[in-house]
Design a protein around this motif. Structure first.
Motif, PDB file in Angstrom:
ATOM      1  N   GLU A 212      27.002  67.386  71.244  1.00 30.58           N
ATOM      2  CA  GLU A 212      27.430  67.920  72.543  1.00 30.58           C
ATOM      3  C   GLU A 212      26.450  68.969  73.048  1.00 30.58           C
ATOM      4  O   GLU A 212      26.096  68.983  74.234  1.00 30.58           O
ATOM      5  N   HIS A 213      25.967  69.839  72.177  1.00 28.42           N
ATOM      6  CA  HIS A 213      24.987  70.860  72.568  1.00 28.42           C
ATOM      7  C   HIS A 213      23.707  70.181  73.082  1.00 28.42           C
ATOM      8  O   HIS A 213      23.187  70.540  74.153  1.00 28.42           O
ATOM      9  N   TRP A 214      23.201  69.200  72.352  1.00 27.29           N
ATOM     10  CA  TRP A 214      22.003  68.482  72.791  1.00 27.29           C
ATOM     11  C   TRP A 214      22.258  67.790  74.127  1.00 27.29           C
ATOM     12  O   TRP A 214      21.421  67.843  75.040  1.00 27.29           O
ATOM     13  N   TYR A 215      23.401  67.140  74.254  1.00 29.36           N
ATOM     14  CA  TYR A 215      23.726  66.387  75.469  1.00 29.36           C
ATOM     15  C   TYR A 215      23.703  67.311  76.690  1.00 29.36           C
ATOM     16  O   TYR A 215      23.121  66.982  77.713  1.00 29.36           O
ATOM     17  N   ARG A 216      24.318  68.476  76.566  1.00 25.62           N
ATOM     18  CA  ARG A 216      24.382  69.406  77.705  1.00 25.62           C
ATOM     19  C   ARG A 216      23.042  70.092  77.984  1.00 25.62           C
ATOM     20  O   ARG A 216      22.654  70.249  79.137  1.00 25.62           O
ATOM     21  N   THR A 217      22.345  70.508  76.928  1.00 23.14           N
ATOM     22  CA  THR A 217      21.130  71.307  77.133  1.00 23.14           C
ATOM     23  C   THR A 217      19.866  70.473  77.324  1.00 23.14           C
ATOM     24  O   THR A 217      18.915  70.955  77.929  1.00 23.14           O
ATOM     25  N   THR A 218      19.862  69.263  76.829  1.00 17.27           N
ATOM     26  CA  THR A 218      18.659  68.439  76.932  1.00 17.27           C
ATOM     27  C   THR A 218      18.863  67.232  77.839  1.00 17.27           C
ATOM     28  O   THR A 218      18.154  67.054  78.819  1.00 17.27           O
ATOM     29  N   TYR A 219      19.853  66.405  77.513  1.00 15.18           N
ATOM     30  CA  TYR A 219      20.052  65.164  78.267  1.00 15.18           C
ATOM     31  C   TYR A 219      20.436  65.447  79.721  1.00 15.18           C
ATOM     32  O   TYR A 219      19.786  64.962  80.639  1.00 15.18           O
ATOM     33  N   LEU A 220      21.470  66.233  79.941  1.00 18.53           N
ATOM     34  CA  LEU A 220      21.892  66.518  81.314  1.00 18.53           C
ATOM     35  C   LEU A 220      20.851  67.347  82.058  1.00 18.53           C
ATOM     36  O   LEU A 220      20.668  67.175  83.259  1.00 18.53           O
ATOM     37  N   ALA A 221      20.158  68.207  81.338  1.00 14.10           N
ATOM     38  CA  ALA A 221      19.141  69.051  81.981  1.00 14.10           C
ATOM     39  C   ALA A 221      17.975  68.233  82.513  1.00 14.10           C
ATOM     40  O   ALA A 221      17.301  68.653  83.450  1.00 14.10           O
ATOM     41  N   THR A 222      17.729  67.070  81.937  1.00 12.34           N
ATOM     42  CA  THR A 222      16.607  66.239  82.384  1.00 12.34           C
ATOM     43  C   THR A 222      17.062  65.015  83.162  1.00 12.34           C
ATOM     44  O   THR A 222      16.246  64.181  83.532  1.00 12.34           O
ATOM     45  N   SER A 223      18.367  64.901  83.416  1.00 11.81           N
ATOM     46  CA  SER A 223      18.868  63.748  84.181  1.00 11.81           C
ATOM     47  C   SER A 223      18.831  64.071  85.666  1.00 11.81           C
ATOM     48  O   SER A 223      18.585  65.202  86.077  1.00 11.81           O
ATOM     49  N   GLU A 224      19.102  63.064  86.464  1.00 14.61           N
ATOM     50  CA  GLU A 224      19.117  63.243  87.917  1.00 14.61           C
ATOM     51  C   GLU A 224      20.497  63.654  88.407  1.00 14.61           C
ATOM     52  O   GLU A 224      20.832  63.483  89.563  1.00 14.61           O
ATOM     53  N   ASP A 225      21.279  64.233  87.533  1.00 13.10           N
ATOM     54  CA  ASP A 225      22.627  64.651  87.839  1.00 13.10           C
ATOM     55  C   ASP A 225      22.615  65.835  88.800  1.00 13.10           C
ATOM     56  O   ASP A 225      21.702  66.638  88.805  1.00 13.10           O
ATOM     57  N   ASP A 226      23.680  65.958  89.585  1.00 19.96           N
ATOM     58  CA  ASP A 226      23.760  67.055  90.549  1.00 19.96           C
ATOM     59  C   ASP A 226      24.383  68.319  89.975  1.00 19.96           C
ATOM     60  O   ASP A 226      24.697  69.254  90.702  1.00 19.96           O
ATOM     61  N   GLY A 227      24.574  68.369  88.656  1.00 25.25           N
ATOM     62  CA  GLY A 227      25.061  69.582  88.026  1.00 25.25           C
ATOM     63  C   GLY A 227      26.526  69.588  87.655  1.00 25.25           C
ATOM     64  O   GLY A 227      26.989  70.511  87.001  1.00 25.25           O
ATOM     65  N   ASP A 228      27.299  68.587  88.084  1.00 31.97           N
ATOM     66  CA  ASP A 228      28.719  68.588  87.728  1.00 31.97           C
ATOM     67  C   ASP A 228      29.098  67.428  86.814  1.00 31.97           C
ATOM     68  O   ASP A 228      30.258  67.053  86.732  1.00 31.97           O
ATOM     69  N   ALA A 229      28.135  66.876  86.109  1.00 31.60           N
ATOM     70  CA  ALA A 229      28.411  65.772  85.181  1.00 31.60           C
ATOM     71  C   ALA A 229      29.219  66.268  83.997  1.00 31.60           C
ATOM     72  O   ALA A 229      29.047  67.407  83.551  1.00 31.60           O
ATOM     73  N   PRO A 230      30.102  65.416  83.494  1.00 31.90           N
ATOM     74  CA  PRO A 230      30.885  65.829  82.333  1.00 31.90           C
ATOM     75  C   PRO A 230      30.036  65.902  81.070  1.00 31.90           C
ATOM     76  O   PRO A 230      29.016  65.215  80.955  1.00 31.90           O
TER      77      PRO A 230
END
Length: 190
Positions: A11-29
């Motif tokens: 979960e830590h990796w997913y939030r700090t690495t995966y979501l940080a480098t995705s094209e998400d607008d910041g409110d992804a679960p």
């Protein structure tokens, strides 16, 4: 390493690495936002139906939870479901309905598994890919993978062994961190 720690690190990796480098607008679960822990009473009710379950499974449902887990892939996150107790009988019936007599014999004769005792604990959204507890006896905490694709490959194990629950989830999350394709994520293939 405990299952809880395996999930927490992912979960830590997913939030700090995966979501940080995705094209998400910041409110992804987060990867684990869809999980909710069971009560000991609900686990006891499940064990009354299924028989004793291994300690690692207790840890999974009591400390990590049941529900949706998002796995990072080479494209977009893929959802898998850690099954809640009421979903397990339906999932087992669905799995067994898809196994013909020859496949059941193959599991028993070549792999020493009674398919009726296998306990589904993780499925994809389409119920094509299955992670199952070996559950051949009270101490059987093997994680086994099954997809109908494996039925067509007699040279492969029908129910591919993936170690204990801890080693299975650690390997699954390592593949997610490597952003494998969904099939390679599931099977652990390269």
């Amino acid at each position: 390493m405990s299952l809880r720690k395996v999930f927490t690190e992912y979960e830590h990796w997913y939030r700090t690495t995966y979501l940080a480098t995705s094209e998400d607008d910041g409110d992804a679960p987060g990867a684990l936002d869809g999980l909710a822990t069971l009560t000991k009473r609900r686990l006891a009710a499940l064990e009354a139906k299924e028989g004793p379950l291994p300690a690692a499974y207790h840890e999974l449902v009591l400390e990590v939870g049941v529900g949706e887990v998002l796995l990072a892939t080479s494209s977009e996150p893929v959802a898998f479901t850690v099954l809640a107790p009421p979903q397990i009988p339906k999932a087992r019936a669905h799995l067994l309905a898809g196994l013909d007599a020859a496949t059941r014999r193959r599991a028993q004769e070549k792999e020493g598994l009674d398919p009726a005792k296998l306990m589904p604990f993780l499925v994809d959204r389409d119920w094509n890919m299955w992670a199952l507890l070996g559950h051949q006896n009270a101490k059987d905490d093997r994680a086994l993978l099954f997809s109908h694709e494996q039925e067509r490959r007699p040279s492969q194990a029908l129910f591919a062994p993936k170690g204990t629950l801890e080693t299975y989830f650690a390997a699954l999350f390592a593949k997610a961190k490597a952003r494998a394709s969904p099939w390679h994520l599931w099977t652990g293939a390269r």
